[in-house]
Design a protein around this motif. Structure first.
Motif, mmCIF file in Angstrom:
data_model
loop_
_atom_site.group_PDB
_atom_site.id
_atom_site.type_symbol
_atom_site.label_atom_id
_atom_site.label_comp_id
_atom_site.label_asym_id
_atom_site.label_seq_id
_atom_site.Cartn_x
_atom_site.Cartn_y
_atom_site.Cartn_z
ATOM 1 N N GLU A 1 5.303 -115.486 151.218
ATOM 2 C CA GLU A 1 4.414 -114.934 150.193
ATOM 3 C C GLU A 1 3.688 -113.697 150.722
ATOM 4 O O GLU A 1 3.520 -112.703 149.999
ATOM 5 C CB GLU A 1 3.388 -115.989 149.772
ATOM 6 N N SER A 2 3.280 -113.762 151.973
ATOM 7 C CA SER A 2 2.552 -112.645 152.575
ATOM 8 C C SER A 2 3.452 -111.425 152.740
ATOM 9 O O SER A 2 3.017 -110.286 152.514
ATOM 10 C CB SER A 2 1.970 -113.067 153.931
ATOM 11 N N VAL A 3 4.699 -111.646 153.122
ATOM 12 C CA VAL A 3 5.654 -110.541 153.237
ATOM 13 C C VAL A 3 5.835 -109.855 151.890
ATOM 14 O O VAL A 3 5.830 -108.617 151.792
ATOM 15 C CB VAL A 3 7.017 -111.037 153.774
ATOM 16 N N LEU A 4 5.963 -110.644 150.823
ATOM 17 C CA LEU A 4 6.131 -110.066 149.488
ATOM 18 C C LEU A 4 4.924 -109.234 149.077
ATOM 19 O O LEU A 4 5.072 -108.189 148.438
ATOM 20 C CB LEU A 4 6.373 -111.191 148.471
ATOM 21 N N LEU A 5 3.726 -109.693 149.434
ATOM 22 C CA LEU A 5 2.514 -108.956 149.093
ATOM 23 C C LEU A 5 2.432 -107.612 149.818
ATOM 24 O O LEU A 5 2.002 -106.608 149.248
ATOM 25 C CB LEU A 5 1.278 -109.790 149.437
ATOM 26 N N LEU A 6 2.858 -107.584 151.092
ATOM 27 C CA LEU A 6 2.716 -106.372 151.901
ATOM 28 C C LEU A 6 3.878 -105.395 151.754
ATOM 29 O O LEU A 6 3.735 -104.209 152.052
ATOM 30 C CB LEU A 6 2.561 -106.746 153.375
ATOM 31 N N PRO B 1 5.379 -103.818 149.236
ATOM 32 C CA PRO B 1 5.212 -102.567 148.468
ATOM 33 C C PRO B 1 4.431 -101.490 149.211
ATOM 34 O O PRO B 1 4.606 -100.302 148.940
ATOM 35 C CB PRO B 1 4.432 -103.032 147.222
ATOM 36 N N ILE B 2 3.593 -101.884 150.160
ATOM 37 C CA ILE B 2 2.787 -100.925 150.905
ATOM 38 C C ILE B 2 3.503 -100.443 152.160
ATOM 39 O O ILE B 2 3.530 -99.246 152.460
ATOM 40 C CB ILE B 2 1.432 -101.560 151.301
ATOM 41 N N TYR B 3 4.098 -101.376 152.906
ATOM 42 C CA TYR B 3 4.632 -101.048 154.223
ATOM 43 C C TYR B 3 6.160 -101.031 154.294
ATOM 44 O O TYR B 3 6.721 -100.526 155.270
ATOM 45 C CB TYR B 3 4.129 -102.072 155.251
ATOM 46 N N GLY B 4 6.826 -101.586 153.303
ATOM 47 C CA GLY B 4 8.257 -101.825 153.415
ATOM 48 C C GLY B 4 8.482 -103.189 154.032
ATOM 49 O O GLY B 4 7.650 -103.697 154.798
ATOM 50 N N GLU B 5 9.604 -103.812 153.717
ATOM 51 C CA GLU B 5 9.827 -105.198 154.147
ATOM 52 C C GLU B 5 9.848 -105.351 155.665
ATOM 53 O O GLU B 5 9.243 -106.271 156.222
ATOM 54 C CB GLU B 5 11.146 -105.719 153.562
ATOM 55 N N ARG B 6 10.532 -104.454 156.343
ATOM 56 C CA ARG B 6 10.675 -104.592 157.794
ATOM 57 C C ARG B 6 9.324 -104.478 158.505
ATOM 58 O O ARG B 6 9.004 -105.275 159.388
ATOM 59 C CB ARG B 6 11.641 -103.523 158.314
ATOM 60 N N GLU B 7 8.533 -103.472 158.096
ATOM 61 C CA GLU B 7 7.225 -103.296 158.712
ATOM 62 C C GLU B 7 6.287 -104.433 158.324
ATOM 63 O O GLU B 7 5.476 -104.882 159.143
ATOM 64 C CB GLU B 7 6.630 -101.948 158.292
ATOM 65 N N ALA B 8 6.396 -104.932 157.097
ATOM 66 C CA ALA B 8 5.579 -106.065 156.667
ATOM 67 C C ALA B 8 5.855 -107.292 157.539
ATOM 68 O O ALA B 8 4.932 -108.001 157.964
ATOM 69 C CB ALA B 8 5.851 -106.387 155.200
ATOM 70 N N GLU B 9 7.121 -107.534 157.823
ATOM 71 C CA GLU B 9 7.478 -108.668 158.685
ATOM 72 C C GLU B 9 6.935 -108.475 160.093
ATOM 73 O O GLU B 9 6.433 -109.417 160.716
ATOM 74 C CB GLU B 9 8.997 -108.843 158.715
#
Length: 283
Positions: free
Chosen positions: A11-16, A18-26
């Motif tokens: 859920e946290s990855v999905l929230l972040l 749009p801002i950082y991109g999936e790879r950076e969010a992870e």
């Protein structure tokens, strides 16, 4: 709200994203989970149904709104890794980057670890380069300069925590001259032209010190030229300069250093294939 480790991570990855991109969010969340919540990636993957503790739920509920406002995760947890060591960071210091690890690694690879080298790190920030060199060259005497008193305070704390005796001084390299000669001078100075500001992420330009990032568009080599001039008078014979540079200025740096009489000027690429490091020798 689902408090199971696997579900809340996703859920946290999905929230972040749009801002950082999936790879950076992870990447951000891996750091947050491991170093703020104490949940390693392996533990998360092997115990996906485990419930987060109440204290960790509170920490996550505090951290996520900050991340959504572009606050760097390193500012939330209070430190960053550099060459696998923890360094305190705050808004007065640059967050150490992997490219700077490559610069420190180049110096460690190219120089004699048994010599009592005298080294100067200009624009030391957290002290990560200076401290890494002090740890890697046991006989070396290392000094770090920074114009920011608050950055120097953090660097001293990092030095003490990591067991080194680096001397940190508040100095403005554009005004001050070293009081002695060195065998090696290294610098990761401000090098980003103001024109690049618009393309940079808000979690950099909004939270890291501008004075450590940007240089005038009409004089992007201002710090390099000054340090090269200092090196010509304050490096011992056979002394070396090492720099981290902007990817667009490798050739300009090489030509400038050669014009000033430096030999064996080398431009080295980072792991992404971009010009990132320069080494020059004073004969």
């Amino acid at each position: 709200m689902n408090h199971k480790v696997s579900a809340i991570y996703k859920e946290s990855v999905l929230l972040l994203t749009p801002i950082y991109g999936e790879r950076e969010a992870e990447s951000i969340l891996n750091l947050l989970f491991e170093d703020h919540l104490g949940i390693t990636r392996i533990h998360r993957l092997t115990n996906p149904e485990k419930e987060l503790s109440e204290s960790n739920v509170e920490k996550l509920q505090t951290a996520m709104p900050q991340l959504l406002k572009n606050v760097p995760v390193q500012h939330i947890i209070g430190f960053a890794y550099f060459m696998d060591r923890k360094y305190l960071v705050n808004k007065h210091t640059l967050i150490p980057r992997p490219e700077t690890e490559e610069l420190a690694g180049l110096i460690l690879d190219e120089n004699d670890h048994e010599k009592a080298l005298d080294m100067l790190d200009i624009g030391t920030g957290t002290g990560c380069i200076a401290i890494s060199l002090a740890l890697g060259f046991s006989q070396a005497k290392v000094t770090g300069w920074d114009i920011s008193e608050r950055a120097v305070e953090i660097a001293r704390q990092n030095s003490q925590a990591l067991g080194t005796s680096v001397i940190f001084e508040v100095q403005d390299v554009l005004r001050e001259v070293p009081s002695k000669k060195y065998d090696l001078i290294v610098s990761n100075p401000p090098y980003i032209p103001e024109t690049d500001r618009a393309d940079m992420h808000e979690n950099v330009v909004g939270f890291e010190p501008e004075g450590a990032l940007f240089v005038p568009n009409d004089d992007p080599l201002i710090f390099y030229r000054r340090i090269a001039n200092l090196g010509s008078t304050h490096l011992n014979p056979g002394g070396k300069l090492y720099f981290e540079i902007h990817e667009d200025f490798g050739q300009a740096m090489k030509e400038m250093l050669q014009e000033k009489g430096y030999q064996q000027v080398g431009v080295f690429q980072d792991l992404n294939g971009k010009d990132r490091m320069v080494r020059a020798l004073l004969i």
